[in-house]
Design a protein around this motif. Structure first.
Motif, PDB file in Angstrom:
ATOM      1  N   VAL A  54      -8.863   4.926  28.792  1.00  0.00           N
ATOM      2  CA  VAL A  54      -8.804   3.875  29.822  1.00  0.00           C
ATOM      3  C   VAL A  54      -7.733   2.846  29.461  1.00  0.00           C
ATOM      4  O   VAL A  54      -7.717   2.294  28.350  1.00  0.00           O
ATOM      5  CB  VAL A  54     -10.172   3.173  29.935  1.00  0.00           C
TER       6      VAL A  54
ATOM      7  N   SER B 158     -10.491  -2.531  28.709  1.00  0.00           N
ATOM      8  CA  SER B 158     -11.535  -1.506  28.692  1.00  0.00           C
ATOM      9  C   SER B 158     -12.765  -1.975  27.929  1.00  0.00           C
ATOM     10  O   SER B 158     -13.628  -1.175  27.560  1.00  0.00           O
ATOM     11  CB  SER B 158     -10.988  -0.228  28.044  1.00  0.00           C
TER      12      SER B 158
ATOM     13  N   THR C 280     -16.607  -0.427  27.498  1.00  0.00           N
ATOM     14  CA  THR C 280     -16.679   0.990  27.866  1.00  0.00           C
ATOM     15  C   THR C 280     -16.630   1.871  26.618  1.00  0.00           C
ATOM     16  O   THR C 280     -16.041   1.503  25.608  1.00  0.00           O
ATOM     17  CB  THR C 280     -15.530   1.390  28.803  1.00  0.00           C
TER      18      THR C 280
ATOM     19  N   THR D 276     -15.781   6.022  25.818  1.00  0.00           N
ATOM     20  CA  THR D 276     -15.473   7.403  26.180  1.00  0.00           C
ATOM     21  C   THR D 276     -15.890   8.253  24.992  1.00  0.00           C
ATOM     22  O   THR D 276     -15.380   8.079  23.891  1.00  0.00           O
ATOM     23  CB  THR D 276     -13.972   7.582  26.470  1.00  0.00           C
TER      24      THR D 276
ATOM     25  N   GLY E 277     -13.818   0.784  23.844  1.00  0.00           N
ATOM     26  CA  GLY E 277     -12.833   0.006  24.579  1.00  0.00           C
ATOM     27  C   GLY E 277     -12.673  -1.395  24.026  1.00  0.00           C
ATOM     28  O   GLY E 277     -13.481  -1.886  23.235  1.00  0.00           O
TER      29      GLY E 277
ATOM     30  N   TYR F 284      -7.813   0.014  20.585  1.00  0.00           N
ATOM     31  CA  TYR F 284      -9.005   0.849  20.697  1.00  0.00           C
ATOM     32  C   TYR F 284      -9.528   1.127  19.299  1.00  0.00           C
ATOM     33  O   TYR F 284      -8.765   1.274  18.349  1.00  0.00           O
ATOM     34  CB  TYR F 284      -8.645   2.189  21.341  1.00  0.00           C
TER      35      TYR F 284
ATOM     36  N   THR G 177      -3.968   4.946  25.111  1.00  0.00           N
ATOM     37  CA  THR G 177      -4.054   4.775  26.563  1.00  0.00           C
ATOM     38  C   THR G 177      -2.752   5.132  27.273  1.00  0.00           C
ATOM     39  O   THR G 177      -2.719   5.226  28.498  1.00  0.00           O
ATOM     40  CB  THR G 177      -4.412   3.323  26.930  1.00  0.00           C
TER      41      THR G 177
ATOM     42  N   THR H   2     -18.369  -5.944  29.739  1.00  0.00           N
ATOM     43  CA  THR H   2     -17.517  -5.228  30.687  1.00  0.00           C
ATOM     44  C   THR H   2     -17.148  -6.140  31.845  1.00  0.00           C
ATOM     45  O   THR H   2     -18.013  -6.791  32.437  1.00  0.00           O
ATOM     46  CB  THR H   2     -18.248  -3.986  31.222  1.00  0.00           C
TER      47      THR H   2
ATOM     48  N   PHE I  95     -12.831   2.300  35.693  1.00  0.00           N
ATOM     49  CA  PHE I  95     -12.234   2.645  34.411  1.00  0.00           C
ATOM     50  C   PHE I  95     -12.104   4.168  34.368  1.00  0.00           C
ATOM     51  O   PHE I  95     -13.078   4.881  34.610  1.00  0.00           O
ATOM     52  CB  PHE I  95     -13.113   2.146  33.263  1.00  0.00           C
TER      53      PHE I  95
END
Length: 294
Positions: A78, A82, A85, A87, A107, A114, A139, A203, A210
């Motif tokens: 993302v 971010s 979040t 992932t 994020g 990150y 990203t 967030t 995202f």
């Protein structure tokens, strides 16, 4: 904290290719299927995109389970703000005593790096977190994230560079994940209760959706039908006189010298948290930390 945009030494690139095999990429639908929130999937040619908004995240799972081998995919994370979040990309078996290998991308606010968190669960027990920043901005382009798993070790790799090794030390009485077939999974979800600065940064839904992007799906591993018993799986996926899997070759039992040097470089320059050195959480050092070199 500024991102360190350094590149690791790549003299061992071809060694890495030999280590990982040369499996070709497959289309998403050949290996995977949506797991939840199908309406948050976007298909653009070879690309798959998962989106997170204030209604839902999304996730997918492999159609099969596997015992040992190599799993890899290319991910672009993302962009922009971010924070909150996560992932996640991981392998996991099922049940309360499951095994699991995790890549979790945490994020952050715009301009902050990150964080990549890895974790290993064995027989339902995790709490083996390591966190690092990366030597590139994940990203801005796709990068490959790989799990290599055999009876001797689990290796986490980023762009062919090993970043973590979990070694089989059963001879010291330490359990190792070797008898449960695992599925392959990925998802994007809201974890602002812990993901960014321990949950301090929430967030910002004004930046939604995202989006995490995927391509280059590769699985070169021993496939295990759901109906097969654990004993049958172990027999099917173990090398023998009749068949030999590349990941069971002696050269796969440990890192090469160059890969060991790469791992030392990563840990020296990018590791920001290691459970093995967290005396607040573990006043008594976890037993595998006494023996793990990495």
């Amino acid at each position: 904290m500024a991102v360190l945009f350094k590149m690791p030494v790549v003299l061992g690139f071809f060694v890495g290719l030999m280590m990982l095999g040369l499996a070709s990429s497959a289309e998403f639908h050949e290996l995977f299927q949506p797991g939840w929130a199908n309406d948050h999937f976007i298909y653009e040619g070879e690309l798959l995109k998962l989106k997170l908004d204030n209604f839902s995240g999304a996730g997918f799972a492999s159609k099969s389970r596997y015992l040992f081998g190599k799993v890899s995919m290319q991910i672009k994370l993302v962009e922009g703000d971010s924070a909150g979040t996560v992932t996640a990309y991981y392998m996991s078996s099922e049940g309360p005593y499951h095994n699991e290998f995790d890549f979790e991308f945490l994020g952050n606010t715009t301009g902050e790096p990150y964080l990549l968190q890895t974790n290993v669960y064995v027989n339902g027990v995790g709490n083996r977190e390591q966190r690092m920043n990366l030597w590139f901005d994940p990203t801005k382009d796709f990068h490959s994230y790989t799990l290599l798993w055999n009876q001797r070790q689990v290796v986490f790799l980023v762009d062919e560079t090993p970043i973590r090794v979990h070694t089989n030390m059963e001879h010291k009485g330490i359990p190792f994940p070797k008898d449960q077939a695992m599925g392959v999974y990925s998802s994007i979800w809201n974890a602002d209760d812990w993901a960014t600065q321990g949950g301090l940064v929430k967030t910002d839904w004004s930046h939604a959706p995202f989006v995490a992007s995927y391509k280059g799906f590769e699985i070169d591993a021993c496939e295990c039908p759901v109906s097969v018993t654990a004993d049958e799986i172990a027999k099917k996926c173990s090398s023998s006189a009749e068949k030999r899997f590349w990941w069971d070759e002696p050269t796969m039992s440990e890192l090469s010298l160059h890969q060991s040097h790469q791992l030392v470089w990563v840990r020296a320059n990018h590791l920001v948290y290691d459970y093995c050195t967290d005396t607040a959480r573990f006043p008594i050092k976890p037993v595998e930390c006494e023996h793990h070199r990495h």
